[in-house]
Write an enzyme that holds these catalytic residues in place. Structure first.
Site, short mmCIF file in Angstrom:
data_model
loop_
_atom_site.label_atom_id
_atom_site.label_comp_id
_atom_site.label_asym_id
_atom_site.label_seq_id
_atom_site.Cartn_x
_atom_site.Cartn_y
_atom_site.Cartn_z
N SER A 44 30.14 2.56 -0.82
CA SER A 44 31.60 2.72 -0.84
C SER A 44 32.17 2.41 0.53
O SER A 44 31.61 2.77 1.55
CB SER A 44 31.98 4.15 -1.24
OG SER A 44 33.39 4.30 -1.23
N LYS B 242 27.84 7.93 -7.13
CA LYS B 242 28.88 6.93 -6.85
C LYS B 242 29.89 6.86 -7.99
O LYS B 242 31.10 6.68 -7.75
CB LYS B 242 28.23 5.56 -6.63
CG LYS B 242 29.23 4.41 -6.39
CD LYS B 242 30.12 4.68 -5.19
CE LYS B 242 30.82 3.43 -4.68
NZ LYS B 242 31.54 2.63 -5.63
N GLU C 45 38.19 9.35 -6.84
CA GLU C 45 39.11 8.36 -6.25
C GLU C 45 40.26 8.05 -7.21
O GLU C 45 41.42 7.98 -6.79
CB GLU C 45 38.33 7.10 -5.91
CG GLU C 45 39.15 5.99 -5.29
CD GLU C 45 38.33 4.73 -5.11
OE1 GLU C 45 38.93 3.63 -5.15
OE2 GLU C 45 37.10 4.83 -4.94
#
Length: 366
Positions: free
Chosen positions: A127, A181, A188
């Site tokens: 990321s 992730k 996010e």
């Protein structure tokens, strides 16, 4: 012979391999596109530790054993295709690392298949975007713990640093890295949706102009809301549009897309029975935003709500508090999902370690 190999020399791959070379490791790239191979050679011209080829045999032959080969290619069938093309040329004990956003069950399948061939397979979430890949991303690897020792020096060197501590750690077996992730991206989604809603509140409820919006978000970024997303939100309000006399933010269509990781987070949370409403709503709002033609038709049929304007100082204070609280809630939902998934899938995740590697490099760093 080269320390590290990388397949996929797009912007992310090229930046990552240059990062590896900057940190003292020799790196060899591979891509079918000769233009991308030449771009890497040109950009890494001053670095003796970088080379690349369009020939897969040449690529593999130039790597030290056990070979450490990272894939930065789109998730899905392309990953399987690249693995198949590598298998005739690599040996037992070699390591393949998928650095893309692969769905975690695909990683489990690939790891199992390659384990039967005595090949080590890692799913490693990366990321930070192209800039992070070049200057230091947050990296989330999962797979064989013993094999990770071969990768560890390189990953710790290239990862972002928080007060000198690398933002990478071995997370667990199998697909632990890809799963972490995935949830990172789900969080996010939630944070981005909340940020956009507060923007809407200030713009419509407080009649804020772009300079005032920039000032508010910049001030928040200097306080307890300090984070990458708040920082770049503050900056966008000052960005001039290249084609008009106005600001870029006013030219952007209110229509979002998604790559799937937020949706996967939401779907898997439902499978596990974990409530993640902030992430669920964020996914739904992206899908709703995509219905642009329908929304235009509805706008012509129905009156808009009348917005009662508030005192700007009061509205800004309440908005900061609401955003701070909502950010915390979104993180809590994601970490709850990680904790329960860890038990369900046998990852043995250490939540505190995950929080540490998100402190720098990644999109949700805060």
């Amino acid at each position: 012979m080269y320390d590290f190999g990388l397949v996929g020399l797009g912007v992310m791959g090229r930046n990552f391999i240059l990062n590896v070379a900057d940190n003292g490791f020799s790196a060899y790239g591979y891509d079918l596109d000769e233009e991308k191979v030449n771009s890497l050679k040109t950009e890494g011209g001053d670095l003796e530790k970088v080379d690349a080829s369009t020939n897969i045999k040449t690529f593999v032959k130039n790597l030290k054993q056990p070979r450490k080969i990272m894939l930065l290619v789109p998730a899905g069938k392309i990953v399987d295709s690249v693995i198949e093309s590598l298998l005739p040329h690599i040996d037992k004990g070699d390591i393949i690392i998928d650095g893309g956003n692969s769905f975690f069950t695909d990683t489990d399948r690939r790891e199992s298949e390659l384990q039967n061939r005595a090949i080590n397979f890692f799913g490693a979430g990366v990321s930070g975007g192209a800039k992070g890949a070049r200057r230091g991303p947050s990296i989330m690897p999962g797979g064989s713990k013993s094999a990770y020792e071969h990768i560890k020096p390189i990953f710790e060197a290239v990862a972002a640093k928080y007060e000198g501590e690398p933002c990478v750690a071995y997370l667990g077996p199998k697909s632990a890295g890809n799963y972490v992730k995935m949830v990172h991206n789900g969080i996010e989604y939630g944070l981005m949706q909340l940020t956009s809603e507060i923007y809407d509140v200030l713009k419509k409820g407080g009649d804020y102009n772009n300079d005032e919006l920039h000032s508010s978000f910049a001030k928040w970024n200097s306080g307890r809301l300090q984070s990458f997303l708040v920082e770049i939100t503050s900056e966008i309000f000052k960005q001039e549009d290249d084609f008009t006399k106005g600001r870029l933010v006013d030219q952007i269509l209110d229509k979002a897309k998604q790559k799937g990781t937020g949706k996967w987070t939401s779907q898997n949370a439902m499978d596990l029975g974990i409530p993640v409403p902030s992430i669920d709503i964020a996914v739904s709002m992206r899908e709703l935003s995509a219905l642009k033609e329908e929304r235009i038709k509805a706008d012509a049929l129905y009156d808009r709500p009348v917005v009662a304007h508030m005192d700007k100082a009061i509205l800004e204070d309440l908005s900061e508090k609401a955003l701070y609280f909502s950010f915390i809630i979104t993180y809590a939902q994601g970490l709850h999902q990680l904790a329960d998934a860890s038990k369900e899938y046998g990852y043995n995740l250490d939540i505190s370690v995950i929080a540490k590697i998100w402190r720098a490099g990644c999109i949700i760093r805060a």
